[in-house]
Design a protein around this motif. Structure first.
Motif, PDB file in Angstrom:
ATOM      1  N   THR A  48       0.805  -1.229   0.000  1.00 53.53           N
ATOM      2  CA  THR A  48       0.000   0.000   0.000  1.00 53.53           C
ATOM      3  C   THR A  48       0.836   1.276   0.000  1.00 53.53           C
ATOM      4  OG1 THR A  48      -0.177  -0.187   2.425  1.00 53.53           O
ATOM      5  CG2 THR A  48      -1.992  -1.073   1.110  1.00 53.53           C
ATOM      6  N   GLN A  49       2.140   1.152   0.239  1.00 55.55           N
ATOM      7  CA  GLN A  49       3.015   2.321   0.202  1.00 55.55           C
ATOM      8  C   GLN A  49       3.786   2.421  -1.114  1.00 55.55           C
ATOM      9  OE1 GLN A  49       2.257   4.352   2.308  1.00 55.55           O
ATOM     10  NE2 GLN A  49       2.962   4.020   4.387  1.00 55.55           N
ATOM     11  N   LEU A  50       3.481   1.545  -2.052  1.00 61.31           N
ATOM     12  CA  LEU A  50       4.165   1.607  -3.345  1.00 61.31           C
ATOM     13  C   LEU A  50       3.837   2.925  -4.052  1.00 61.31           C
ATOM     14  CD1 LEU A  50       3.571  -1.995  -4.780  1.00 61.31           C
ATOM     15  CD2 LEU A  50       5.715  -1.056  -3.886  1.00 61.31           C
ATOM     16  N   PRO A  51       4.770   3.493  -4.794  1.00 62.55           N
ATOM     17  CA  PRO A  51       4.473   4.696  -5.566  1.00 62.55           C
ATOM     18  C   PRO A  51       3.441   4.382  -6.644  1.00 62.55           C
ATOM     19  CG  PRO A  51       6.634   3.839  -6.146  1.00 62.55           C
ATOM     20  CD  PRO A  51       6.180   3.069  -4.944  1.00 62.55           C
ATOM     21  N   ALA A  52       2.782   5.413  -7.122  1.00 57.76           N
ATOM     22  CA  ALA A  52       1.692   5.225  -8.083  1.00 57.76           C
ATOM     23  C   ALA A  52       2.145   4.495  -9.343  1.00 57.76           C
ATOM     24  CB  ALA A  52       1.087   6.579  -8.438  1.00 57.76           C
ATOM     25  N   TRP A  53       3.356   4.765  -9.799  1.00 60.17           N
ATOM     26  CA  TRP A  53       3.802   4.134 -11.050  1.00 60.17           C
ATOM     27  C   TRP A  53       3.990   2.635 -10.886  1.00 60.17           C
ATOM     28  CZ3 TRP A  53       8.318   1.426 -11.714  1.00 60.17           C
ATOM     29  CH2 TRP A  53       9.338   1.607 -10.751  1.00 60.17           C
ATOM     30  N   LYS A  54       4.408   2.206  -9.681  1.00 60.04           N
ATOM     31  CA  LYS A  54       4.569   0.769  -9.443  1.00 60.04           C
ATOM     32  C   LYS A  54       3.206   0.083  -9.344  1.00 60.04           C
ATOM     33  CE  LYS A  54       9.164   0.439  -7.381  1.00 60.04           C
ATOM     34  NZ  LYS A  54       9.960  -0.067  -6.252  1.00 60.04           N
ATOM     35  N   ARG A  55       2.248   0.771  -8.726  1.00 61.29           N
ATOM     36  CA  ARG A  55       0.901   0.199  -8.667  1.00 61.29           C
ATOM     37  C   ARG A  55       0.319   0.077 -10.077  1.00 61.29           C
ATOM     38  NH1 ARG A  55       0.075   3.891  -4.380  1.00 61.29           N
ATOM     39  NH2 ARG A  55      -1.442   5.057  -5.634  1.00 61.29           N
ATOM     40  N   GLN A  56       0.550   1.075 -10.905  1.00 58.87           N
ATOM     41  CA  GLN A  56       0.052   1.026 -12.276  1.00 58.87           C
ATOM     42  C   GLN A  56       0.711  -0.109 -13.055  1.00 58.87           C
ATOM     43  OE1 GLN A  56      -2.455   2.677 -13.557  1.00 58.87           O
ATOM     44  NE2 GLN A  56      -2.204   1.643 -15.537  1.00 58.87           N
ATOM     45  N   ASP A  57       1.992  -0.322 -12.809  1.00 57.38           N
ATOM     46  CA  ASP A  57       2.716  -1.411 -13.472  1.00 57.38           C
ATOM     47  C   ASP A  57       2.112  -2.757 -13.095  1.00 57.38           C
ATOM     48  OD1 ASP A  57       4.987  -2.339 -15.107  1.00 57.38           O
ATOM     49  OD2 ASP A  57       5.712  -3.191 -13.224  1.00 57.38           O
ATOM     50  N   ARG A  58       1.781  -2.939 -11.819  1.00 57.48           N
ATOM     51  CA  ARG A  58       1.158  -4.189 -11.369  1.00 57.48           C
ATOM     52  C   ARG A  58      -0.221  -4.361 -12.000  1.00 57.48           C
ATOM     53  NH1 ARG A  58       3.069  -7.178  -7.238  1.00 57.48           N
ATOM     54  NH2 ARG A  58       0.949  -7.858  -6.735  1.00 57.48           N
ATOM     55  N   LYS A  59      -0.979  -3.275 -12.075  1.00 56.94           N
ATOM     56  CA  LYS A  59      -2.306  -3.359 -12.687  1.00 56.94           C
ATOM     57  C   LYS A  59      -2.209  -3.796 -14.145  1.00 56.94           C
ATOM     58  CE  LYS A  59      -5.169   0.065 -11.782  1.00 56.94           C
ATOM     59  NZ  LYS A  59      -5.642   1.450 -11.543  1.00 56.94           N
ATOM     60  N   GLU A  60      -1.237  -3.264 -14.870  1.00 50.76           N
ATOM     61  CA  GLU A  60      -1.075  -3.626 -16.280  1.00 50.76           C
ATOM     62  C   GLU A  60      -0.671  -5.081 -16.452  1.00 50.76           C
ATOM     63  OE1 GLU A  60       1.665  -0.809 -17.821  1.00 50.76           O
ATOM     64  OE2 GLU A  60       0.225   0.860 -17.828  1.00 50.76           O
ATOM     65  N   LYS A  61      -0.009  -5.641 -15.429  1.00 48.01           N
ATOM     66  CA  LYS A  61       0.390  -7.050 -15.465  1.00 48.01           C
ATOM     67  C   LYS A  61      -0.703  -7.962 -14.884  1.00 48.01           C
ATOM     68  CE  LYS A  61       5.343  -6.067 -15.079  1.00 48.01           C
ATOM     69  NZ  LYS A  61       6.554  -6.167 -14.221  1.00 48.01           N
ATOM     70  N   LYS A  62      -1.866  -7.339 -14.551  1.00 47.29           N
ATOM     71  CA  LYS A  62      -3.003  -8.061 -13.980  1.00 47.29           C
ATOM     72  C   LYS A  62      -2.654  -8.703 -12.635  1.00 47.29           C
ATOM     73  CE  LYS A  62      -5.183  -8.879 -18.455  1.00 47.29           C
ATOM     74  NZ  LYS A  62      -6.029  -7.697 -18.304  1.00 47.29           N
ATOM     75  N   LEU A  63      -1.833  -8.001 -11.884  1.00 47.01           N
ATOM     76  CA  LEU A  63      -1.515  -8.399 -10.512  1.00 47.01           C
ATOM     77  C   LEU A  63      -2.281  -7.497  -9.549  1.00 47.01           C
ATOM     78  CD1 LEU A  63       2.356  -8.816 -10.833  1.00 47.01           C
ATOM     79  CD2 LEU A  63       0.630 -10.638 -10.795  1.00 47.01           C
ATOM     80  N   ALA A  64      -2.655  -8.069  -8.424  1.00 42.42           N
ATOM     81  CA  ALA A  64      -3.410  -7.282  -7.446  1.00 42.42           C
ATOM     82  C   ALA A  64      -2.564  -6.140  -6.900  1.00 42.42           C
ATOM     83  CB  ALA A  64      -3.860  -8.182  -6.304  1.00 42.42           C
ATOM     84  N   THR A  65      -3.204  -5.025  -6.682  1.00 45.22           N
ATOM     85  CA  THR A  65      -2.565  -3.888  -6.026  1.00 45.22           C
ATOM     86  C   THR A  65      -3.592  -3.233  -5.115  1.00 45.22           C
ATOM     87  OG1 THR A  65      -1.303  -1.854  -6.377  1.00 45.22           O
ATOM     88  CG2 THR A  65      -3.123  -2.273  -7.886  1.00 45.22           C
ATOM     89  N   ALA A  66      -3.099  -2.513  -4.107  1.00 44.81           N
ATOM     90  CA  ALA A  66      -4.026  -2.003  -3.102  1.00 44.81           C
ATOM     91  C   ALA A  66      -3.609  -0.630  -2.604  1.00 44.81           C
ATOM     92  CB  ALA A  66      -4.110  -2.985  -1.921  1.00 44.81           C
ATOM     93  N   VAL A  67      -4.581   0.073  -2.048  1.00 50.71           N
ATOM     94  CA  VAL A  67      -4.356   1.347  -1.371  1.00 50.71           C
ATOM     95  C   VAL A  67      -5.074   1.277  -0.032  1.00 50.71           C
ATOM     96  CG1 VAL A  67      -4.080   2.711  -3.475  1.00 50.71           C
ATOM     97  CG2 VAL A  67      -6.369   2.374  -2.506  1.00 50.71           C
ATOM     98  N   ALA A  68      -4.663   2.119   0.904  1.00 50.33           N
ATOM     99  CA  ALA A  68      -5.273   2.089   2.231  1.00 50.33           C
ATOM    100  C   ALA A  68      -5.429   3.502   2.769  1.00 50.33           C
ATOM    101  CB  ALA A  68      -4.428   1.255   3.198  1.00 50.33           C
ATOM    102  N   LEU A  69      -6.454   3.692   3.595  1.00 51.43           N
ATOM    103  CA  LEU A  69      -6.679   4.995   4.206  1.00 51.43           C
ATOM    104  C   LEU A  69      -7.370   4.825   5.553  1.00 51.43           C
ATOM    105  CD1 LEU A  69      -9.966   5.838   3.889  1.00 51.43           C
ATOM    106  CD2 LEU A  69      -9.285   5.951   1.504  1.00 51.43           C
TER     107      LEU A  69
END
Length: 232
Positions: A48-69
């Motif tokens: 959940t602390q990954l930078p936005a570009w890394k989360r986007q990279d995971r999404k493009e690879k169809k890997l789960a990514t998450a955010v928290a608040l």
């Protein structure tokens, strides 16, 4: 984990993440002193602390990514509600992973006393917004009717004004409160034969978006990071 001091920007962030693909979620309320531990756990397990570009990279690879608040809980100052939001790929991650052990919810997000909705705005155009949950709205309506029947002008004015200051008036919330106040005003006029002492249902504050300087819009005041306009 992004920690908010006000529920208004927290609700905005949830909308933002949901629209961008974080459509499965889990949420619960904890004492404020547990936030740090939960934030660390989620950062390690879900990135959940990954930078936005890394989360986007995971999404493009169809890997789960998450955010928290996390954000304050209404009327419970020592508590915070936390929310973990993930992409739909969280539902298909390997069974041995932390992702598969989480109790993900797939219905529209709920946070605090609100639920996300996709409904028409006044111009008939559909938009994502928030509404007060029905169980909460029912309680508010019963209480308002009791205030009208009691006839205490001072208390009625105080509580109805406080409600529109307490609740973030997203379009869905604003429409609900307007309908509720319209009905209460009619009941008051019919039973008390005097003018409605509460806020004008047709001129409730409204969200108009984010600005750096609230002075750029006449009549605006800050609520969290939002501007509230005392208009129609």
């Amino acid at each position: 984990m992004k920690i908010y001091d006000d529920i208004t920007p927290a609700l905005k962030a949830i909308l933002f993440h949901f629209i961008r693909g974080y459509t499965v979620w889990t949420s619960f309320i904890v004492p404020i002193e547990k936030l740090e531990g939960i934030a660390s756990k989620w950062a390690e397990a879900y990135g959940t602390q990954l930078p936005a570009w890394k989360r986007q990279d995971r999404k493009e690879k169809k890997l789960a990514t998450a955010v928290a608040l996390a954000a304050p809980v209404i009327s419970r100052p020592g508590m915070r509600q936390v929310m973990l939001m993930a992409t739909e790929h969280a539902l298909t991650m390997p069974k041995a992973s932390d992702w598969s052990r989480e109790q993900w919810l797939t219905r529209l997000p709920e946070f605090s006393e609100f639920v996300m909705v996709h409904e028409p705005r006044e111009g008939a155009e559909y938009a994502w917004s928030w509404r007060i949950q029905e169980r909460v709205l029912d309680g508010l309506q019963r209480h308002l009717v009791a205030l009208v029947k009691a006839g205490d002008v001072g208390q009625l004015k105080h509580e109805t004004t406080h409600l529109v200051q307490l609740y973030p008036l997203y379009g869905g919330v604003r429409r609900q409160i307007r309908r509720m106040y319209r009905g209460a005003a009619k009941l008051w006029t019919a039973t008390r034969k005097s003018n409605w002492p509460g806020p004008d249902p047709e001129r409730l504050p409204m969200m108009i978006g984010f600005r750096k300087d609230p002075g750029v819009v006449a009549g605006a005041k800050r609520a969290g990071e939002f501007l509230i306009f005392d208009g129609r």
